[in-house]
Design a protein around this motif. Structure first.
Motif, mmCIF file in Angstrom:
data_model
loop_
_atom_site.group_PDB
_atom_site.id
_atom_site.type_symbol
_atom_site.label_atom_id
_atom_site.label_comp_id
_atom_site.label_asym_id
_atom_site.label_seq_id
_atom_site.Cartn_x
_atom_site.Cartn_y
_atom_site.Cartn_z
ATOM 1 N N UNK A 236 42.033 4.244 -117.772
ATOM 2 C CA UNK A 236 42.402 5.435 -118.528
ATOM 3 C C UNK A 236 43.595 6.119 -117.918
ATOM 4 N N UNK A 237 43.961 7.249 -118.491
ATOM 5 C CA UNK A 237 45.152 7.955 -118.058
ATOM 6 C C UNK A 237 44.833 9.152 -117.184
ATOM 7 N N UNK A 238 45.747 9.446 -116.271
ATOM 8 C CA UNK A 238 45.623 10.608 -115.400
ATOM 9 C C UNK A 238 46.977 11.326 -115.412
ATOM 10 N N UNK A 239 46.955 12.647 -115.608
ATOM 11 C CA UNK A 239 48.194 13.419 -115.520
ATOM 12 C C UNK A 239 48.169 14.176 -114.197
ATOM 13 N N UNK A 240 49.170 13.910 -113.378
ATOM 14 C CA UNK A 240 49.217 14.454 -112.025
ATOM 15 C C UNK A 240 50.417 15.400 -111.911
ATOM 16 N N UNK A 241 50.230 16.506 -111.176
ATOM 17 C CA UNK A 241 51.318 17.474 -111.027
ATOM 18 C C UNK A 241 52.081 17.256 -109.735
ATOM 19 N N UNK A 242 53.338 17.584 -109.775
ATOM 20 C CA UNK A 242 54.159 17.471 -108.573
ATOM 21 C C UNK A 242 55.227 18.546 -108.594
ATOM 22 N N UNK A 243 55.723 18.880 -107.424
ATOM 23 C CA UNK A 243 56.814 19.835 -107.346
ATOM 24 C C UNK A 243 58.109 19.039 -107.337
ATOM 25 N N UNK A 244 58.931 19.264 -108.314
ATOM 26 C CA UNK A 244 60.109 18.416 -108.478
ATOM 27 C C UNK A 244 59.678 17.132 -109.172
ATOM 28 N N UNK A 245 60.590 16.241 -109.426
ATOM 29 C CA UNK A 245 60.243 14.993 -110.104
ATOM 30 C C UNK A 245 59.480 14.035 -109.201
ATOM 31 N N UNK A 246 58.960 12.973 -109.795
ATOM 32 C CA UNK A 246 58.168 11.999 -109.050
ATOM 33 C C UNK A 246 58.848 10.634 -109.112
ATOM 34 N N UNK A 247 58.888 9.929 -107.989
ATOM 35 C CA UNK A 247 59.307 8.537 -108.044
ATOM 36 C C UNK A 247 58.118 7.654 -107.694
ATOM 37 N N UNK A 248 58.125 6.460 -108.253
ATOM 38 C CA UNK A 248 57.068 5.479 -107.977
ATOM 39 C C UNK A 248 57.634 4.449 -107.029
ATOM 40 N N UNK A 249 56.982 4.244 -105.905
ATOM 41 C CA UNK A 249 57.434 3.207 -104.988
ATOM 42 C C UNK A 249 56.391 2.110 -104.932
ATOM 43 N N UNK A 250 56.791 0.878 -105.194
ATOM 44 C CA UNK A 250 55.832 -0.216 -105.081
ATOM 45 C C UNK A 250 55.548 -0.506 -103.596
ATOM 46 N N UNK A 251 54.289 -0.774 -103.313
ATOM 47 C CA UNK A 251 53.906 -1.169 -101.966
ATOM 48 C C UNK A 251 53.545 -2.648 -102.050
ATOM 49 N N UNK A 252 54.216 -3.475 -101.283
ATOM 50 C CA UNK A 252 53.900 -4.902 -101.317
ATOM 51 C C UNK A 252 53.551 -5.383 -99.917
ATOM 52 N N UNK A 253 52.855 -6.498 -99.897
ATOM 53 C CA UNK A 253 52.284 -7.048 -98.671
ATOM 54 C C UNK A 253 53.133 -6.901 -97.430
ATOM 55 N N UNK A 254 54.314 -7.462 -97.465
ATOM 56 C CA UNK A 254 55.094 -7.508 -96.245
ATOM 57 C C UNK A 254 55.787 -6.216 -95.861
ATOM 58 N N UNK A 255 55.909 -5.306 -96.829
ATOM 59 C CA UNK A 255 56.731 -4.130 -96.550
ATOM 60 C C UNK A 255 55.977 -2.825 -96.731
ATOM 61 N N UNK A 256 55.501 -2.251 -95.658
ATOM 62 C CA UNK A 256 54.858 -0.947 -95.791
ATOM 63 C C UNK A 256 55.874 0.126 -96.200
ATOM 64 N N UNK A 257 55.375 1.141 -96.862
ATOM 65 C CA UNK A 257 56.238 2.248 -97.278
ATOM 66 C C UNK A 257 55.889 3.465 -96.429
ATOM 67 N N UNK A 258 56.885 4.143 -95.928
ATOM 68 C CA UNK A 258 56.662 5.360 -95.146
ATOM 69 C C UNK A 258 57.003 6.569 -96.000
ATOM 70 N N UNK A 259 56.103 7.530 -96.010
ATOM 71 C CA UNK A 259 56.271 8.698 -96.878
ATOM 72 C C UNK A 259 56.089 9.961 -96.049
ATOM 73 N N UNK A 260 56.904 10.931 -96.302
ATOM 74 C CA UNK A 260 56.708 12.255 -95.696
ATOM 75 C C UNK A 260 55.369 12.803 -96.203
ATOM 76 N N UNK A 261 54.475 13.195 -95.315
ATOM 77 C CA UNK A 261 53.156 13.650 -95.775
ATOM 78 C C UNK A 261 53.238 14.796 -96.781
#
Lengths: 227, 216
Positions: free
Chosen positions: A151-176
């Motif tokens: 199903x669908x979920x609507x999520x709020x964010x401050x400013x726009x949102x980008x989607x980053x794919x997380x794949x096996x070999x490459x972890x993604x680092x995000x500012x908490x």
């Protein structure tokens, strides 16, 4: 439950008779049709354990049930309702789940399909001690809300949102502070870039990062501000 | 020179550029951010012109402070990074919360209209601003405004705090969904709504002003 982004800050939901969805209280902007709004005492399903979890965690954003009652003549009797949601001028991202689990802080949930199974997740169990610290650092508590199903979920964010794919070999680092949500088979842990130099006050300002690894998607907002 | 009327043009979504050729516009007091050319600013007050306007201002608390901007050149308006929508009127009436009206062509008449209880719940007084005539007006909203159409038979309910403006022949009434349970602190947060019926357009913003109703 079809959610449609009307603008960057507003979504429209079609509610068929007999269907229901949950939304943050007070997030309704406008509606058409026979839609009813009722407060949701215990923030949905999930059983006693998740209730306790929520209490302890402060992970209890007040929700309401939004539904179109089924007419006496069955589904054909009542036309579907339309509801527009938006809140505080925050940006909105619609995330479609297909059988997987979304991890998101409760206060970022704007609205979601009523068929999704709600729960809470103890973040401390991921990543050991540093996982425990994560909650404190991000100021977001040690628990996070989970939504599972299709199903669908609507999520709020401050400013726009980008989607980053997380794949096996490459972890993604995000500012908490910029982390919004993630789904898929993703492990998260808090990593530090803290060296001796940072301890004596010459930090880059990016001392802590969330490291996400596995297979999935992480949603990041274009701001370091909380909602 | 073919254009003697003010030209309204959006620069991005949050700045309005108005090109004037000797004519005038009314704008929210203090909303000018820049101009080039020759401009004169004169303070006016809302509630409409003349004695009736003055009386309604007193009664209604619809104290919109307006300035008249007259000149040759381009004047830029913006207010607290609000999003701006342009509305073109062809003889009809625009109803708008005074706090949401940024600018209107000088040829448009402004006044006030009674809204009943709704206004009181919004903390905006019992009256709302009307703009009528032919020309352009600019609305402000917290986040981009969305236009929802109301047709006969499909009424629309709007959160009073998200209501910005409407046009067309719409009847509006104030609806309370407060039940016994709501009174005891388990409200859904959606206790009051404005119900629009008829034929017209309603502008809503993706954010709620603080309203009395919102607390219940």
């Amino acid at each position: 439950m079809p959610f449609r982004e009307v603008s960057a800050k507003m979504v429209e939901a079609q509610v068929a008779p007999g269907q229901r969805l949950f939304s943050q209280r007070g997030a309704m902007i406008a509606y058409k049709g026979e839609v009813s709004f009722t407060p949701n005492m215990q923030s949905g399903q999930g059983g006693v354990m998740s209730m306790i979890g929520r209490r302890v965690a402060g992970e209890a954003a007040p929700l309401m049930t939004v539904e179109v009652p089924l007419g006496p003549g069955g589904p054909g009797d009542t036309p579907p309702g339309q509801v527009w949601f938006g809140h505080g001028g925050h940006h909105i991202q619609v995330i479609e789940l297909s059988g997987d689990t979304l991890y998101v802080e409760a206060d970022r949930l704007l609205a979601f399909d009523g068929t999704l199974e709600q729960g809470t997740m103890f973040m401390g169990s991921q990543g050991g001690v540093m996982g425990m610290v994560r909650g404190q650092v991000t100021g977001q508590g040690l628990f996070t809300t989970t939504l599972k199903g299709t199903g669908g979920v609507a999520v709020m964010a401050h400013g726009g949102v980008i989607q980053l794919p997380v794949t096996g070999g490459r972890p993604v680092h995000v500012d908490p502070q910029a982390y919004v949500a993630h789904h898929g088979d993703v492990r998260n842990k808090l990593s530090t870039a803290l060296g001796w130099r940072d301890m004596v006050g010459r930090g880059s300002g990016e001392a802590f990062q969330l490291e996400l690894s596995g297979e999935g998607t992480v949603y990041v907002q274009a701001s370091e501000e909380k909602l | 020179m073919f254009t003697l009327v003010a030209q309204f043009l959006l620069q991005g979504s949050k700045v309005l550029a108005v090109t004037l050729a000797g004519d005038a516009v009314k704008a929210k007091n203090g909303s000018m951010v820049a101009y080039d050319g020759q401009m004169a600013f004169k303070k006016m007050s809302g509630g409409g012109e003349g004695l009736r306007g003055m009386v309604t201002r007193r009664l209604t608390g619809e104290q919109m402070t307006v300035m008249e901007v007259k000149g040759q050149g381009t004047c830029y308006f913006a207010d607290r990074a609000s999003d701006i929508s342009l509305v073109r009127l062809n003889g009809e009436t625009l109803h708008v919360e005074s706090s949401n009206l940024l600018c209107a062509e000088g040829t448009l008449r402004t006044g006030t209209a009674f809204t009943g209880l709704r206004g009181a719940s919004q903390g905006n007084g019992l009256f709302t601003t009307t703009v009528e005539g032919s020309g352009q007006a600019a609305l402000m909203s917290d986040g981009p405004a969305v236009i929802l159409r109301v047709t006969p038979g499909t009424p629309l309910q709007v959160d009073p705090g998200a209501y910005v403006a409407h046009t067309g022949s719409l009847r509006q009434d104030f609806q309370s969904g407060v039940s016994f349970r709501t009174m005891f602190g388990e409200g859904s947060g959606e206790s009051f709504q404005i119900r629009f019926e008829g034929d017209g357009l309603v502008y809503v913003q993706p954010s709620e002003r603080n309203t009395l109703g919102g607390e219940i």
